[in-house]
Design a protein around this motif. Sequence first.
Motif, PDB file in Angstrom:
ATOM      1  N   VAL A 136       0.880  -1.163   0.000  1.00  0.00           N
ATOM      2  CA  VAL A 136       0.000   0.000   0.000  1.00  0.00           C
ATOM      3  C   VAL A 136       0.924   1.221   0.000  1.00  0.00           C
ATOM      4  N   VAL A 137       1.092   1.810  -1.172  1.00  0.00           N
ATOM      5  CA  VAL A 137       2.137   2.805  -1.393  1.00  0.00           C
ATOM      6  C   VAL A 137       1.531   4.203  -1.440  1.00  0.00           C
ATOM      7  N   GLY A 138       2.218   5.142  -0.805  1.00  0.00           N
ATOM      8  CA  GLY A 138       1.810   6.542  -0.863  1.00  0.00           C
ATOM      9  C   GLY A 138       1.296   7.053   0.461  1.00  0.00           C
ATOM     10  N   PRO A 139       1.221   8.391   0.584  1.00  0.00           N
ATOM     11  CA  PRO A 139       0.724   9.000   1.823  1.00  0.00           C
ATOM     12  C   PRO A 139      -0.765   8.779   1.982  1.00  0.00           C
ATOM     13  N   PRO A 140      -1.286   8.916   3.196  1.00  0.00           N
ATOM     14  CA  PRO A 140      -2.726   8.758   3.411  1.00  0.00           C
ATOM     15  C   PRO A 140      -3.525   9.657   2.486  1.00  0.00           C
ATOM     16  N   GLY A 141      -4.541   9.102   1.888  1.00  0.00           N
ATOM     17  CA  GLY A 141      -5.357   9.857   0.946  1.00  0.00           C
ATOM     18  C   GLY A 141      -4.856   9.773  -0.483  1.00  0.00           C
ATOM     19  N   GLY A 142      -3.677   9.198  -0.690  1.00  0.00           N
ATOM     20  CA  GLY A 142      -3.134   9.085  -2.036  1.00  0.00           C
ATOM     21  C   GLY A 142      -2.440   7.757  -2.244  1.00  0.00           C
ATOM     22  N   THR A 143      -3.004   6.705  -1.679  1.00  0.00           N
ATOM     23  CA  THR A 143      -2.347   5.393  -1.731  1.00  0.00           C
ATOM     24  C   THR A 143      -2.752   4.609  -2.982  1.00  0.00           C
ATOM     25  N   GLN A 144      -1.918   3.637  -3.303  1.00  0.00           N
ATOM     26  CA  GLN A 144      -2.207   2.714  -4.386  1.00  0.00           C
ATOM     27  C   GLN A 144      -1.739   1.328  -3.949  1.00  0.00           C
ATOM     28  N   ARG A 145      -2.555   0.311  -4.176  1.00  0.00           N
ATOM     29  CA  ARG A 145      -2.232  -1.056  -3.769  1.00  0.00           C
ATOM     30  C   ARG A 145      -1.580  -1.774  -4.947  1.00  0.00           C
ATOM     31  N   LEU A 146      -0.341  -2.221  -4.754  1.00  0.00           N
ATOM     32  CA  LEU A 146       0.429  -2.818  -5.833  1.00  0.00           C
ATOM     33  C   LEU A 146       0.863  -4.228  -5.461  1.00  0.00           C
ATOM     34  N   PRO A 147       0.745  -5.186  -6.389  1.00  0.00           N
ATOM     35  CA  PRO A 147       1.154  -6.561  -6.109  1.00  0.00           C
ATOM     36  C   PRO A 147       2.659  -6.743  -6.277  1.00  0.00           C
ATOM     37  N   GLY A 148       3.214  -7.739  -5.585  1.00  0.00           N
ATOM     38  CA  GLY A 148       4.623  -8.047  -5.698  1.00  0.00           C
ATOM     39  C   GLY A 148       4.878  -9.527  -5.543  1.00  0.00           C
ATOM     40  N   HIS A 149       6.071  -9.936  -5.954  1.00  0.00           N
ATOM     41  CA  HIS A 149       6.495 -11.329  -5.870  1.00  0.00           C
ATOM     42  C   HIS A 149       7.815 -11.344  -5.113  1.00  0.00           C
ATOM     43  N   LYS A 150       7.814 -11.931  -3.944  1.00  0.00           N
ATOM     44  CA  LYS A 150       8.937 -11.821  -3.018  1.00  0.00           C
ATOM     45  C   LYS A 150      10.261 -12.255  -3.642  1.00  0.00           C
ATOM     46  N   TYR A 151      10.232 -13.361  -4.380  1.00  0.00           N
ATOM     47  CA  TYR A 151      11.474 -13.860  -4.965  1.00  0.00           C
ATOM     48  C   TYR A 151      12.072 -12.832  -5.928  1.00  0.00           C
ATOM     49  N   VAL A 152      11.253 -12.275  -6.821  1.00  0.00           N
ATOM     50  CA  VAL A 152      11.740 -11.299  -7.805  1.00  0.00           C
ATOM     51  C   VAL A 152      12.271 -10.055  -7.096  1.00  0.00           C
ATOM     52  N   LEU A 153      11.530  -9.598  -6.109  1.00  0.00           N
ATOM     53  CA  LEU A 153      11.940  -8.398  -5.380  1.00  0.00           C
ATOM     54  C   LEU A 153      13.238  -8.637  -4.612  1.00  0.00           C
ATOM     55  N   ALA A 154      13.384  -9.798  -4.005  1.00  0.00           N
ATOM     56  CA  ALA A 154      14.588 -10.106  -3.235  1.00  0.00           C
ATOM     57  C   ALA A 154      15.814 -10.217  -4.128  1.00  0.00           C
ATOM     58  N   VAL A 155      15.630 -10.700  -5.349  1.00  0.00           N
ATOM     59  CA  VAL A 155      16.739 -10.771  -6.299  1.00  0.00           C
ATOM     60  C   VAL A 155      17.166  -9.373  -6.734  1.00  0.00           C
ATOM     61  N   GLY A 156      16.246  -8.425  -6.786  1.00  0.00           N
ATOM     62  CA  GLY A 156      16.542  -7.078  -7.268  1.00  0.00           C
ATOM     63  C   GLY A 156      17.000  -6.103  -6.217  1.00  0.00           C
ATOM     64  N   SER A 157      16.810  -6.404  -4.931  1.00  0.00           N
ATOM     65  CA  SER A 157      17.125  -5.434  -3.881  1.00  0.00           C
ATOM     66  C   SER A 157      17.505  -6.150  -2.596  1.00  0.00           C
ATOM     67  N   SER A 158      18.632  -5.752  -2.012  1.00  0.00           N
ATOM     68  CA  SER A 158      19.057  -6.347  -0.743  1.00  0.00           C
ATOM     69  C   SER A 158      18.116  -5.978   0.390  1.00  0.00           C
ATOM     70  N   VAL A 159      17.447  -4.843   0.264  1.00  0.00           N
ATOM     71  CA  VAL A 159      16.480  -4.438   1.289  1.00  0.00           C
ATOM     72  C   VAL A 159      15.265  -5.360   1.260  1.00  0.00           C
ATOM     73  N   PHE A 160      14.767  -5.646   0.056  1.00  0.00           N
ATOM     74  CA  PHE A 160      13.650  -6.584  -0.048  1.00  0.00           C
ATOM     75  C   PHE A 160      14.069  -7.989   0.399  1.00  0.00           C
ATOM     76  N   HIS A 161      15.307  -8.363   0.119  1.00  0.00           N
ATOM     77  CA  HIS A 161      15.786  -9.673   0.559  1.00  0.00           C
ATOM     78  C   HIS A 161      15.744  -9.779   2.082  1.00  0.00           C
ATOM     79  N   ALA A 162      16.239  -8.731   2.740  1.00  0.00           N
ATOM     80  CA  ALA A 162      16.212  -8.717   4.202  1.00  0.00           C
ATOM     81  C   ALA A 162      14.779  -8.675   4.723  1.00  0.00           C
ATOM     82  N   MET A 163      13.922  -7.970   4.020  1.00  0.00           N
ATOM     83  CA  MET A 163      12.539  -7.820   4.438  1.00  0.00           C
ATOM     84  C   MET A 163      11.779  -9.154   4.385  1.00  0.00           C
ATOM     85  N   PHE A 164      12.060  -9.966   3.359  1.00  0.00           N
ATOM     86  CA  PHE A 164      11.287 -11.189   3.152  1.00  0.00           C
ATOM     87  C   PHE A 164      12.011 -12.461   3.597  1.00  0.00           C
TER      88      PHE A 164
END
Length: 533
Positions: A136-164
Amino acid sequence: MSECPGWGLRCGHRARRRTTASPEARRSAGETVKNRSKKSSKKANTSSSSSNSSKLPPVCYEIITLKTKKKKMAADIFPRKKPANSSSTSVQQYHQQNLSNNNLIPAPNWQGLYPTIRERNAVMFNNDLMADVHFVVGPPGGTQRLPGHKYVLAVGSSVFHAMFYGELAEDKDEIRIPDVEPAAFLAMLKYIYCDEIDLAADTVLATLYAAKKYIVPHLARACVNFLETSLSAKNACVLLSQSCLFEEPDLTQRCWEVIDAQAELALKSEGFCDIDFQTLESILRRETLNAKEIVVFEAALNWAEVECQRQDLALSIENKRKVLGKALYLIRIPTMALDDFANGAAQSGVLTLNETNDIFLWYTAAKKPELQFVSKARKGLVPQRCHRFQSCAYRSNQWRYRGRCDSIQFAVDKRVFIAGFGLYGSSCGSAEYSAKIELKRQGVVLGQNLSKYFSDGSSNTFPVWFEYPVQIEPDTFYTASVILDGNELSYFGQEGMTEVQCGKVTVQFQCSSDSTNGTGVQGGQIPELIFYA
């Protein structure tokens, strides 16, 4: 739901505050996103009702669109309805569909449509198919719900890797990210999923923040390159503020180069009023600002007026002085021309009566009072001169003008700022000349000026200046032209060079079709380019 402000960039909250512009700027940027969101939502099955109201942080002004090699977009594999008589599925049929967060049933054997893993992976971009996390991305009143795939995100970012997958990973189906704009987050996801960099003028700063927060260095570098390419006097002050925030020293240095050389244009730009107080102080302290002090003073008052609006203060002289604080004393008022002080600063109301009186005494009295203001003039920048002739001639050949144009083309290998031309004068005693100088790129006039100069009869060159220095980009030919009116028995250059090294800048010359009075590479007029580098 859980929030993740602690992941990635430690200064997230600070960045959020610093990248917020005036309400007017945010509304303008927000409307751009609204228009885009409306177009994309027509193709979407699921979308957030508040996505159209998302607002973006302040952006640079009049930025040139980045031209990158267009890669093949991953085709969407979710047709609304497959025709009964169709024997094959067209890749182009799904070309843009997954950009709108598609949830439809995929076509059979869609994997076979794409020959590479990159293309098959790109199908998952912004797609609910097999998604195992949502943001759920964005400030209150301006959010957008976006889908993700943990494996793809973890391969692309060390932060996502640590997160998941890290030791402290939390198994949450939905994650809130209030400090990143939806458009910027989508741009980052597009890079991670599709290996494509898609930057736009109105989202590049927000995308840089997202890339820094989630440690996606190649995307961050692309954002910085975009900003450096589009850097100009109109956006240099805003980008200076952001480059310091994002700890990008190369971009900071490039901003200072533009601000120093084109100080008066930068200080008069709308972007100057959007900077924070620390950036204001750093600019007012700058020793190499190439500007009259009265221009610095007026720019500071303009900033103070906008700052009063940001702080919901009444637009009064007292409040302007209040928001300026000690930064007022960084303006070198005693170094102004007396006329500028008497007709400008002294009557602005910002100075106290004692300050005004002391500064007048500073101008006139033998025993000068002590002042809180800096009383030493700024050094400014020292202009460099590129001389393209090895010798000059006179008398034996007469150079005639008669309203015709002398012109030459040139290119540089580094960004410079052309301040004016050095021109020859009379070879038979002192004389006055009228000169119309002009600088063009591909037929478009970038700068021009009409002025007079006095020659003393020597073979020296005499400077003729543009009103403001003109920014010159590397590896592009520009046309320098002059129309002279004055004593026709004048000096002219000989033994011209096609390439001249001036410090760290290499200048190349070639003939111009605009030249109708004989000037070319080998000889003629316009012997010098005067520039800052």
